[in-house]
Design a protein around this motif. Structure first.
Motif, short mmCIF file in Angstrom:
data_model
loop_
_atom_site.label_atom_id
_atom_site.label_comp_id
_atom_site.label_asym_id
_atom_site.label_seq_id
_atom_site.Cartn_x
_atom_site.Cartn_y
_atom_site.Cartn_z
N LEU A 202 0.82 -1.20 0.00
CA LEU A 202 0.00 0.00 0.00
C LEU A 202 0.86 1.26 0.00
O LEU A 202 1.87 1.33 0.71
CB LEU A 202 -0.92 0.02 1.22
N PHE A 203 0.44 2.23 -0.82
CA PHE A 203 1.06 3.56 -0.88
C PHE A 203 0.00 4.59 -0.53
O PHE A 203 -1.21 4.28 -0.53
CB PHE A 203 1.59 3.86 -2.29
N ASP A 204 0.43 5.80 -0.23
CA ASP A 204 -0.57 6.86 -0.08
C ASP A 204 -1.24 7.07 -1.44
O ASP A 204 -0.70 6.69 -2.48
CB ASP A 204 0.07 8.14 0.44
N ASN A 205 -2.41 7.66 -1.45
CA ASN A 205 -3.23 7.72 -2.66
C ASN A 205 -2.49 8.37 -3.83
O ASN A 205 -2.47 7.84 -4.95
CB ASN A 205 -4.53 8.47 -2.37
N ALA A 206 -1.87 9.49 -3.60
CA ALA A 206 -1.20 10.22 -4.69
C ALA A 206 -0.03 9.41 -5.26
O ALA A 206 0.16 9.35 -6.48
CB ALA A 206 -0.71 11.58 -4.18
N THR A 207 0.74 8.79 -4.38
CA THR A 207 1.89 8.00 -4.84
C THR A 207 1.42 6.79 -5.64
O THR A 207 2.00 6.45 -6.68
CB THR A 207 2.73 7.54 -3.65
N ALA A 208 0.36 6.12 -5.16
CA ALA A 208 -0.17 4.96 -5.88
C ALA A 208 -0.64 5.35 -7.27
O ALA A 208 -0.37 4.64 -8.26
CB ALA A 208 -1.31 4.33 -5.09
N GLN A 209 -1.33 6.48 -7.37
CA GLN A 209 -1.79 6.93 -8.69
C GLN A 209 -0.61 7.24 -9.61
O GLN A 209 -0.59 6.85 -10.78
CB GLN A 209 -2.70 8.15 -8.53
N GLN A 210 0.37 7.96 -9.10
CA GLN A 210 1.53 8.33 -9.90
C GLN A 210 2.33 7.10 -10.33
O GLN A 210 2.79 7.02 -11.47
CB GLN A 210 2.42 9.27 -9.08
N LEU A 211 2.46 6.14 -9.42
CA LEU A 211 3.30 4.98 -9.69
C LEU A 211 2.62 3.95 -10.58
O LEU A 211 3.25 3.38 -11.47
CB LEU A 211 3.69 4.32 -8.35
N LEU A 212 1.32 3.74 -10.38
CA LEU A 212 0.64 2.63 -11.03
C LEU A 212 -0.28 3.06 -12.18
O LEU A 212 -0.52 2.26 -13.09
CB LEU A 212 -0.19 1.85 -10.00
N LEU A 213 -0.79 4.29 -12.14
CA LEU A 213 -1.68 4.73 -13.22
C LEU A 213 -1.26 6.10 -13.71
O LEU A 213 -0.30 6.24 -14.46
CB LEU A 213 -3.14 4.76 -12.72
N ALA A 214 -1.97 7.11 -13.28
CA ALA A 214 -1.66 8.50 -13.62
C ALA A 214 -2.28 9.37 -12.54
O ALA A 214 -3.24 8.96 -11.88
CB ALA A 214 -2.24 8.85 -14.99
N PRO A 215 -1.76 10.56 -12.32
CA PRO A 215 -2.28 11.41 -11.25
C PRO A 215 -3.79 11.62 -11.38
O PRO A 215 -4.31 11.91 -12.46
CB PRO A 215 -1.52 12.73 -11.44
N GLY A 216 -4.49 11.45 -10.25
CA GLY A 216 -5.93 11.68 -10.22
C GLY A 216 -6.77 10.56 -10.81
O GLY A 216 -7.99 10.71 -10.94
N GLN A 217 -6.18 9.42 -11.16
CA GLN A 217 -6.92 8.36 -11.83
C GLN A 217 -7.06 7.13 -10.94
O GLN A 217 -6.17 6.81 -10.15
CB GLN A 217 -6.21 7.98 -13.13
N TYR A 218 -8.20 6.41 -11.08
CA TYR A 218 -8.46 5.19 -10.34
C TYR A 218 -8.73 4.04 -11.32
O TYR A 218 -9.21 4.26 -12.43
CB TYR A 218 -9.68 5.36 -9.41
#
Length: 851
Positions: A202-218
């Motif tokens: 688990l990462f914080d929300n912003a880091t997870a988005q940046q690392l795995l998808l794109a900023p602001g995306q789920y």
């Protein structure tokens, strides 16, 4: 007659013990399989129901939810699940709570730098706390959730496997370079994938988005309905506010549960079917034992049955009395098998738990169907197996009461049997040969049908085959003197009995030897493919199938001792209006990394922007050196390419090959299957470590030699073979019981003969040797036929695989096959211990007086 049947069971309980054991083992295998699969399926269903317990509707972006190259794929998708989408769903009148989730691949390294778990089951996600600072999806057992880009939380299993504690630095990697972060929390989860051995970071929300998808995306949005709002009603409210005009996938929690339940049921059903097939083999082997036992019992009780006929018993009564005996044995053995099977099912589950297979916990499930099926199968198999001996018993004439002994089958019956067996075997072998000649999957059905017919035909012919085959071992028994000669004569005295005893071993050895030959053949083909296609010393791949960064090639090329490097790219372009797979290679290094055999042209054509075409493709499309093809690139541009060479098929390359310089001109991010590396002075441990360091010591990156690739395939083949051997072990054990049973009953039947042999000077040691050698001869007879049949069937199956595995040929592992034959002889020796001891201890005078 009913009392007579019960008396006979009690009177012959020792002789019927092995028959009961054979039925018990087969039934236990069936029961154990059903208990284990039902227990596993129920545990997985219960685990799954927890996963969707608070989900009313789940919205998924099919592109962003993939763990493979998620960022690149989602970048091409115009519709995205964003914070705005979450806000719109949360504002709906039927929504109580909506939260976005991020998912993608994240690998975790242990303290040695190796990947924990398997790549396909390594995932990362976002920790999204509520106002209290907690995320209900991931309750923390220790510490807290991550708050910054330098913090992570791990599931408890992963933390324990890696030996990590709060505050430790943990190395993780996604599709980029490996990064060390601080472990601030350890959480528990009922996620089925984690419980099955996967890892979750688990990462914080912003880091997870940046690392795995794109900023602001789920990748998904999970929605919980307000009390009084049904899941279907909430789904109707959510659908209109979703972006992408139908691109998003929205399902209710019940639909998700039903879908996953069906998937689990299908998976456990397939496993159950496979295990039951092996249980069926054990029961099939048991049929020979049961039929053989009752045939011998009927022969030994000729006078008794004839007396029953003489005092007024009808044929039907005699038949029923024998069948009642079989029914009683079947009931007793089936009940014992059911109880043993429940223990086997519990044991299989305990073994998997001990091996840390990561299966969800659950209580033992003994379904009513398991009880019914186990009892019915055991009873039916036993009764049907005794049907033919029962019919034979009813045909004993009352006049036979004045004689005794085994009544040999008339020669005519063997002639008819041999003719029927010969026709069936010839038809089966013909079908097998026809299917093998097809060279592709279309021949599998003829091979399967022919194998079944051939096996049945050979079983029928076993009495005919027993005499010539056993005659071959006659010279080997000469050193044993009189005991050896008597053993050979006893083995061929009653061909039917010898055949029925040997048939059980024939089945087991046919299956074992065919699997062994198939494994050796496939292993040899894979080894030859790796050796002949690849000149490179190392292959760099990722553990999860994600495309390695092609820029790694430049870093590896700088390592001292590396002579040549090439990313092997894989793209699909339109050539002459057809979508074709194309391999991209480094034009300067390909001839040092890949074994290319050219029929015409030159590899140098790649440097001028030309292409190489595989020979079969060139022939089917009438292409040759100098031919031009129109090409439509993925970026929308068009052009033409010229065929610069025609090459023989290579397992590492697609039918069309082009230089990577051309690939990167038109494909911004092509998929890289692997990076091939050639060493200046051959592979070495030091160079391998240097290459690994050049990749950033990424736990996801694997640097393998050609030998590693061979070992990996061999490991898979060996595992499959060992699994099959283990499943077939039950049928072999049942076959051993058959040999013991036949010999023990044969000793009882030949009491007078053994007594006479003792009387004329054959000592106890000679009696023991005679019985042991007879057992070995019968076992070897069944083993030889089984090995020959297994090799033939493996050859046929190989024929159907030639199209999918070029270069596949039948390889006979003579060493292993000889070991199987030696083990069969040992089985015969062990099986004869008790019967031989019993024969040697017979009282001479009592044996001679036996009626």
């Amino acid at each position: 007659m009913y009392r007579t049947a019960l008396r006979n069971v009690l009177a012959h309980k020792g002789r019927l013990l092995m028959t009961a054991l054979a039925v018990m083992l087969g039934t236990a295998f069936v029961a154990g399989t059903m208990v284990f699969s039902d227990t596993l399926g129920e545990a997985m269903k219960n685990s799954l129901s927890k996963s969707y317990s608070d989900v009313s509707v789940q919205v998924t972006d099919p592109v962003a939810d993939s763990i493979f190259r998620a960022r690149e794929k989602s970048g091409k998708n115009q519709a995205k699940l964003t914070d705005d989408t979450v806000a719109k769903i949360a504002a709906l009148p039927g929504t109580e709570r909506a939260r976005g989730s991020v998912g993608g691949f994240v690998g975790v390294a242990d303290r040695k730098g190796d990947l924990i778990g398997q790549g396909w089951s390594s995932r990362g996600g976002n920790f999204l706390p509520d106002a209290s600072g907690k995320d209900s999806r991931y309750p923390m057992a220790e510490g807290r959730g991550p708050k910054t880009s330098q913090e992570i939380a791990l599931d408890r299993r992963t933390a324990e496997k890696g030996g990590y504690r709060l505050g430790d630095r943990v190395r993780t990697a996604s599709d980029g370079p490996a990064v060390e972060r601080t472990l601030v929390g350890v959480f528990t989860t009922d996620d089925p994938q984690v419980e099955s051995g996967g890892t979750l970071t688990l990462f914080d929300n912003a880091t997870a988005q940046q690392l795995l998808l794109a900023p602001g995306q789920y990748s998904t949005i999970t929605v919980t309905a307000k009390p009084g709002t049904s899941q279907s009603a909430l789904l109707q409210q959510i659908t209109p506010v979703l972006p992408g005009d139908g691109q998003m996938q929205a399902e209710t929690g019940q639909e998700l549960t039903d879908s996953q339940t069906k998937m689990i049921a299908d998976g456990t059903s397939g496993m159950k079917t496979a295990l039951l097939a092996f249980a069926g083999i054990s029961l099939f082997v048991g049929i020979f034992i049961i039929a053989n036992t009752f045939t011998m019992l009927v022969a030994q009780r000729t006078r008794e049955l004839a007396l029953l006929r003489a005092v007024g018993a009808g044929r039907g009564q005699v038949t029923r009395s024998v069948l009642i005996e079989a029914l009683l044995i079947g009931i007793i053995a089936s009940v014992a098998g059911l109880v043993t099977g429940i223990g086997i099912g519990a044991g299989m589950r305990a073994v998997l738990d001990a091996l840390d297979a990561g299966l969800p916990a659950g209580s033992l499930v003994v379904a009513p169907a398991t009880i019914v099926v186990s009892l019915v199968v055991g009873v039916v198999v036993t009764t049907l197996s005794a049907l033919l001996p029962a019919v034979r018993a009813s045909r004993i004439a009352p006049v036979a009461a004045m004689s005794s002994g085994d009544q040999p089958a008339p020669q005519k019956s063997l002639i008819v049997r041999n003719v029927i067996g010969g026709l069936i075997a010839a038809g089966g072998l013909g079908l097998v040969a026809l299917g093998a000649a097809s060279g592709d999957s279309s021949g599998r059905m003829p091979v399967a049908a022919g194998a079944g017919l051939a096996m049945i035909g050979i079983f029928i012919l076993l009495p005919l085959l027993s005499r010539p085959v056993i005659a071959l071992v006659g010279p080997l028994l000469r050193p044993a003197g009189t005991a050896g000669r008597l053993a050979r004569q006893n083995a061929v005295r009653n061909p039917r009995r010898t055949a029925a005893t040997a048939a059980a071993l024939t089945i087991g050895l046919a299956l074992v030897s065919s699997l062994t030959v198939l494994g050796a053949s496939v292993g040899e083909a894979v080894d030859r493919s790796v050796t002949s296609s690849m000149k490179a010393d190392y292959s760099i791949k990722t553990a999860n199938g994600i495309s390695p960064d092609p820029k790694l090639a430049a870093s590896v090329a700088k390592v001292p001792g590396v002579a040549a490097v090439s990313p092997m790219t894989d793209v699909y372009w339109m050539l002459d209006g057809q979508d074709r797979a194309i391999s991209g290679v480094d034009a300067d290094a390909v001839d040092r990394l890949v074994s290319l055999t050219l029929d015409s042209g030159s590899v140098g054509a790649l440097k001028q922007g030309g292409i190489l075409v595989e020979a079969d493709t060139a022939k089917s499309h009438n292409l040759s050196v100098g031919s031009t093809l129109s090409v439509e690139y993925p970026d929308g541009s068009k052009g033409q390419v010229t065929v610069g060479g025609v090459f023989q098929k290579n397992e590492l390359l697609s039918p069309v090959v082009i230089a990577n310089t051309e690939v990167f001109k038109h494909a911004e991010d092509p998929y890289v299957t692997q990076i091939l590396v050639k060493a200046s002075d051959g592979p070495s441990d030091g160079l391998r470590k240097a290459i690994k360091d050049a990749t950033g010591s990424n736990p996801v990156i694997e640097v393998r030699t050609k030998q590693d690739i061979r070992d990996e395939f061999n490991k898979i083949i060996t595992f499959m073979l060992n699994l099959m051997y283990g499943l077939l072990a039950m049928s072999v054990l049942v076959a051993v019981l058959g040999v013991i049973n036949t010999l023990a009953m044969s000793v009882f039947e030949r009491k007078r003969e053994i007594g006479m042999l003792r009387a004329i000077g054959l000592d106890r040691r000679g009696i023991k040797r005679m019985v042991r050698l007879e057992s070995v001869v019968i076992s070897m007879f069944g083993a030889v036929i089984g090995v020959l049949l297994g090799c033939f069937l493996a050859w046929a199956v190989n024929g159907t695989l030639e199209s999918s595995m070029p270069g596949l040929g039948t390889v006979l592992p003579y060493g292993k096959l000889l070991v199987f034959l030696a083990l069969a002889g040992l089985v015969g020796m062990v099986a004869a211990i008790w019967p031989a001891r019993r024969a040697s201890r017979l009282d001479i005078l009592s044996a001679i007086k036996t009626d």
